[in-house]
Design a protein around this motif. Sequence first.
Motif, PDB file in Angstrom:
ATOM      1  N   ARG A 189      63.289  70.409 -88.968  1.00  0.00           N
ATOM      2  CA  ARG A 189      62.656  69.109 -88.673  1.00  0.00           C
ATOM      3  C   ARG A 189      62.493  68.945 -87.199  1.00  0.00           C
ATOM      4  O   ARG A 189      63.103  69.450 -86.385  1.00  0.00           O
ATOM      5  N   CYS A 230      60.584  67.318 -95.736  1.00  0.00           N
ATOM      6  CA  CYS A 230      61.050  66.327 -94.767  1.00  0.00           C
ATOM      7  C   CYS A 230      59.903  65.874 -93.877  1.00  0.00           C
ATOM      8  O   CYS A 230      59.018  66.659 -93.531  1.00  0.00           O
ATOM      9  N   GLU A 274      62.655  61.259 -90.026  1.00  0.00           N
ATOM     10  CA  GLU A 274      64.109  61.193 -90.191  1.00  0.00           C
ATOM     11  C   GLU A 274      64.583  61.380 -91.634  1.00  0.00           C
ATOM     12  O   GLU A 274      65.771  61.532 -91.873  1.00  0.00           O
ATOM     13  N   THR A 275      63.675  61.340 -92.606  1.00  0.00           N
ATOM     14  CA  THR A 275      64.104  61.388 -94.007  1.00  0.00           C
ATOM     15  C   THR A 275      63.458  62.546 -94.761  1.00  0.00           C
ATOM     16  O   THR A 275      62.452  63.108 -94.340  1.00  0.00           O
ATOM     17  N   CYS A 276      64.073  62.860 -95.885  1.00  0.00           N
ATOM     18  CA  CYS A 276      63.598  63.949 -96.739  1.00  0.00           C
ATOM     19  C   CYS A 276      63.445  63.463 -98.177  1.00  0.00           C
ATOM     20  O   CYS A 276      64.124  62.524 -98.604  1.00  0.00           O
ATOM     21  N   ASP A 281      70.765  66.784 -89.164  1.00  0.00           N
ATOM     22  CA  ASP A 281      70.044  67.919 -88.582  1.00  0.00           C
ATOM     23  C   ASP A 281      70.811  69.233 -88.678  1.00  0.00           C
ATOM     24  O   ASP A 281      70.194  70.300 -88.743  1.00  0.00           O
ATOM     25  N   GLU A 336      68.563  60.884 -96.214  1.00  0.00           N
ATOM     26  CA  GLU A 336      68.891  61.274 -94.842  1.00  0.00           C
ATOM     27  C   GLU A 336      69.803  62.492 -94.875  1.00  0.00           C
ATOM     28  O   GLU A 336      70.908  62.433 -95.412  1.00  0.00           O
TER      29      GLU A 336
END
Length: 142
Positions: free
Chosen positions: A142, A53, A56-58, A114, A111
């Motif tokens: 993250r 990640c 905001e994205t993985c 969390d 996305e």
Amino acid sequence: MLTVVVAAVGLAVVGLAACQQSAGPQDPAADPSTGATAADQRYPDVLDAVVTCEGETCDVEVTISSPYDTAQRYADGWRVSTPDGEVLGEHTLTHDHASEQPFTRTQRGLEIPDDVGSIVVQGRDQEFGFGGRTVTVPVPDR
């Protein structure tokens, strides 16, 4: 007379057992526990997945085994979900990977909320849909 019948049944059972033992799987790639061959496999198996990640994205790097892979029927994608089944995303493969088994591809820009600590990756077959061996992998902090 009873002794002859018992002896005949005993010989038949021994003969049957010998036939069954010698008639084991002819395919050296057969699963010894089930006798199933690659041709019997209905779904692709996900062998591994790695999540990285950034922001905001993985990205999810997925390794799939699809031993029956042909241009007519092949592993055509996978889905990523939470452990409780909420689908986070799907990835589509547009061609077979017959000459590359197992194969690894990456799904980018996924996305993942969390509060999700791990994801489940499951393969999809063109004919039968989702199924096969899945993997559950942790999502990095993250």
